[in-house]
Motif scaffolding. Structure first.
Motif, PDB file in Angstrom:
ATOM      1  N   PHE A   1       1.774   1.258  -2.131  1.00 35.95           N
ATOM      2  CA  PHE A   1       3.180   0.890  -2.077  1.00 35.95           C
ATOM      3  C   PHE A   1       3.724   0.242  -3.335  1.00 35.95           C
TER       4      PHE A   1
ATOM      5  N   ASP B   1       6.452  -6.426   5.553  1.00 34.48           N
ATOM      6  CA  ASP B   1       4.990  -6.470   5.491  1.00 34.48           C
ATOM      7  C   ASP B   1       4.451  -5.887   4.187  1.00 34.48           C
ATOM      8  N   LYS B   2       5.115  -4.854   3.666  1.00 33.58           N
ATOM      9  CA  LYS B   2       4.663  -4.253   2.414  1.00 33.58           C
ATOM     10  C   LYS B   2       4.985  -5.158   1.224  1.00 33.58           C
TER      11      LYS B   2
ATOM     12  N   ASP C   1       9.756  -2.875   3.003  1.00 28.07           N
ATOM     13  CA  ASP C   1       9.620  -3.491   4.324  1.00 28.07           C
ATOM     14  C   ASP C   1       8.939  -4.843   4.122  1.00 28.07           C
TER      15      ASP C   1
ATOM     16  N   SER D   1       2.346  -7.875   1.194  1.00 32.37           N
ATOM     17  CA  SER D   1       1.087  -7.316   0.697  1.00 32.37           C
ATOM     18  C   SER D   1       1.123  -7.153  -0.817  1.00 32.37           C
ATOM     19  N   LEU D   2       2.210  -6.604  -1.329  1.00 33.65           N
ATOM     20  CA  LEU D   2       2.323  -6.387  -2.763  1.00 33.65           C
ATOM     21  C   LEU D   2       2.274  -7.707  -3.529  1.00 33.65           C
TER      22      LEU D   2
ATOM     23  N   CYS E   1       8.262  -2.579  -5.264  1.00 33.40           N
ATOM     24  CA  CYS E   1       7.685  -2.011  -4.049  1.00 33.40           C
ATOM     25  C   CYS E   1       8.370  -0.690  -3.697  1.00 33.40           C
TER      26      CYS E   1
ATOM     27  N   TYR F   1       3.980   6.687   6.392  1.00 37.44           N
ATOM     28  CA  TYR F   1       3.826   6.966   4.974  1.00 37.44           C
ATOM     29  C   TYR F   1       2.350   7.221   4.708  1.00 37.44           C
TER      30      TYR F   1
ATOM     31  N   PRO G   1      -0.318   6.151   2.324  1.00 32.85           N
ATOM     32  CA  PRO G   1      -0.339   4.983   1.442  1.00 32.85           C
ATOM     33  C   PRO G   1      -0.968   5.207   0.068  1.00 32.85           C
TER      34      PRO G   1
END
Length: 138
Positions: free
Chosen positions: A62, A25-26, A23, A29-30, A19, A105, A107
């Motif tokens: 990300f 949340d990222k 973070d 998601s990943l 990633c 950022y 994205p």
């Protein structure tokens, strides 16, 4: 996913290496995108490279890229001239901040079609204030 990342240190460390911005949340998601790509293979024994390609082909934001092209120098000059606006390239993504009030950022990895569209809009509109650039990068 959140519980797995929190409770299995080795799993979280591997996800963080993949990633661009680790973070919570990222990361979730990943990892979810990887699970979704694996599910699309009918949960068969497939090479990890194939799953990685599936995630990349879906434009997963990300995901840490390999090599990426530099930011267009004219775009960099426009961004540098905006008062209070700063940015840096982090793992192939443009991270930005405005004074001490806002940050984020873009994205899309540098060089992607989506990022090139943003660069083209910056070149076309030539934003001079944060308000001008915010409508492009948000």
């Amino acid at each position: 996913m959140t519980q797995q990342l929190a409770s299995v240190t080795s799993f979280k460390e591997i996800a963080e290496r993949l990633c661009a911005f680790p973070d919570a949340d990222k990361l979730v998601s990943l990892v979810s995108h990887f699970v979704g790509a694996w599910a699309m293979t009918n949960r068969q024994n497939v090479p990890l490279d194939q799953i990685l390609q599936m995630v990349r082909s879906r434009g997963m934001a990300f995901l840490r890229p390999g090599l990426h092209p530099p930011l267009d120098p004219t775009v960099a000059g426009i961004l540098d001239a905006i008062p209070g606006f700063g940015y840096q390239i982090v793992n192939g993504y443009l991270a930005w901040h405005f004074s001490n009030t806002d940050q984020g950022y873009i994205p899309h990895v540098l060089g992607s079609a989506e990022f090139r569209n943003i660069e083209a809009e910056i070149l076309l509109k030539h934003p001079a204030t944060f308000t001008d650039i915010e409508t492009i990068i948000s």
